[in-house]
Enzyme design. Structure first.
Site, short mmCIF file in Angstrom:
data_model
loop_
_atom_site.label_atom_id
_atom_site.label_comp_id
_atom_site.label_asym_id
_atom_site.label_seq_id
_atom_site.Cartn_x
_atom_site.Cartn_y
_atom_site.Cartn_z
N TYR A 236 52.43 2.91 25.36
CA TYR A 236 52.67 2.19 24.11
C TYR A 236 53.66 1.07 24.34
CZ TYR A 236 57.18 4.64 23.37
OH TYR A 236 58.46 5.11 23.48
N CYS A 237 53.56 0.06 23.47
CA CYS A 237 54.52 -1.05 23.47
C CYS A 237 55.01 -1.21 22.03
CB CYS A 237 53.91 -2.33 24.03
SG CYS A 237 52.41 -2.90 23.19
N ALA A 238 55.33 -2.43 21.62
CA ALA A 238 55.90 -2.63 20.28
C ALA A 238 54.87 -2.41 19.18
CB ALA A 238 56.50 -4.03 20.17
N SER B 242 51.00 -3.09 26.49
CA SER B 242 50.45 -1.77 26.82
C SER B 242 48.98 -1.85 27.20
CB SER B 242 50.66 -0.79 25.66
OG SER B 242 50.13 -1.28 24.46
N ILE C 65 54.96 1.54 18.96
CA ILE C 65 56.15 2.18 18.41
C ILE C 65 56.30 1.88 16.92
CG2 ILE C 65 57.76 0.28 18.90
CD1 ILE C 65 58.55 4.01 19.41
#
Length: 350
Positions: A95-97, A103, A124
């Site tokens: 996962y990323c932002a 990601s 996230i």
């Protein structure tokens, strides 16, 4: 290449190797529990890409990102392969932002190398929205609070932690915040962000969902930089009040143990520098004299007797006829009296 997406409710740390590909600073502020940080970009690289994006354009920013990302791929692959073997997990969840390019690029590349990779839909941000929704539900839940009050150094936190070990329903707000609440509060601790605090708070409240009451400390609205939700503050005001009465000299010893100048002198002196601006001239002079003599116990005694106790006195008087007083000369004595009181309260309400 098609990427397999997973939703928040599909997160399973038992079977998934959860990888946060954001920068270390982003990860430190807030991350999914048990996630491991393998950042595509360092904090400095991320800032540089952001600057190029704003000043030049998206394509140039992408090109720089690719230049920085590509040389790291062999190391990323080896690290992930070894982690999968070491942890015996079934898949990697990245996962990323926001579930975007960072990601996705990781998932596509590692999947091509044969690793079982998936991506968290929404990143996230989706996890954070889930926390906010759960916190909102907690606002509407009926609950009673029993509140421990007392002057600085009265060992309220020690009492709460001891009660928790005995199985009592305790919500340690300072522990969740990673801060003790005063200007010295972060010394020896690692303060949490608001996002992390709220995530931990939701976890604790869900554990205590069936509790007849919840024990808390009488905090102000802020603990360091963290803001306590209004429903807890309101519950504190109408809750059962207990005043812990502990002798000044023992309070001084307790504070000295927590803020030991042999360990934290630089941090303590820095905090004193900020606090001195709020003190009147006589108190400042007494503290300066004690500081020159290296007498930090005296400094703490002056601060308690002449500053903190004076500020707290009004609040104590306001609740004078509304709270049960527990006098103690030791932690064990206070714990024994508290458990007796709680047993009596349970009998009254059952």
């Amino acid at each position: 290449m098609e990427v397999t997406l997973k939703d928040i409710e599909q997160i399973d740390a038992r079977s998934q190797l959860i990888i946060d590909v954001r920068s270390p600073k982003e990860y430190e502020e807030f991350h999914i529990p048990e996630a491991i940080n393998i950042p595509i970009f360092s904090d400095e690289e991320r800032a540089k890409i952001g600057t190029i994006y704003k000043r030049v354009g998206e394509e140039d920013a992408k090109e720089l990102g690719l230049q920085l990302f590509a040389p790291k791929l062999p190391g990323f692959y080896k690290q992930l392969r070894d982690l999968l073997i070491e942890t015996a997990k079934n898949e990697v969840l990245f996962y990323c932002a926001r579930g975007g390019m960072r990601s996705r690029s990781f998932v596509v590349t590692m999947a091509m190398m044969g690793l079982p990779c998936t991506q968290l839909r929404g990143g996230i941000r989706a996890f954070r929205q889930e926390i906010i929704a759960k916190l909102k539900k907690q606002e509407n839940r009926s609950r009673s609070f029993i509140v421990l009050n007392g002057y600085t150094g009265s060992r309220k936190t020690d009492l709460l932690q001891s009660l928790k070990k005995l199985g009592y329903p305790v919500l340690d707000l300072e522990g969740l915040a990673g801060h003790r609440g005063s200007i010295f509060g972060q010394i020896g601790m690692k303060p949490n962000s608001q996002k992390t605090f709220e995530m931990l708070l939701v976890q604790e409240l869900e554990k205590l969902k069936d509790a007849q009451y919840i024990l808390i400390e009488g905090e102000s609205k802020r603990i360091g930089k963290v803001v306590i939700p209004n429903f807890i503050l309101q519950g504190k005001v109408v809750g059962e009040q207990i005043l812990i009465s502990y002798p000044l000299e023992k309070r001084v010893e307790n504070i000295y143990t927590i803020y030991d100048p042999s360990k934290y002198k630089t941090n303590i002196d820095e905090a004193l520098g900020h606090l001195e601006k709020r003190l009147n001239q006589p108190i400042r002079e007494k503290i300066l004299s004690a500081k020159q003599n290296g007498d930090y116990k005296l400094i703490y005694k002056i601060l308690m007797a002449d500053y903190y106790d004076q500020r707290y006195e009004y609040q104590i008087q306001q609740m004078k006829n509304k709270q049960h007083v527990i006098e103690m000369s030791s932690l064990n004595e206070g714990l024994e009296k508290l458990t007796q009181f709680l047993t009596t309260q349970l009998k009254k309400t059952s």
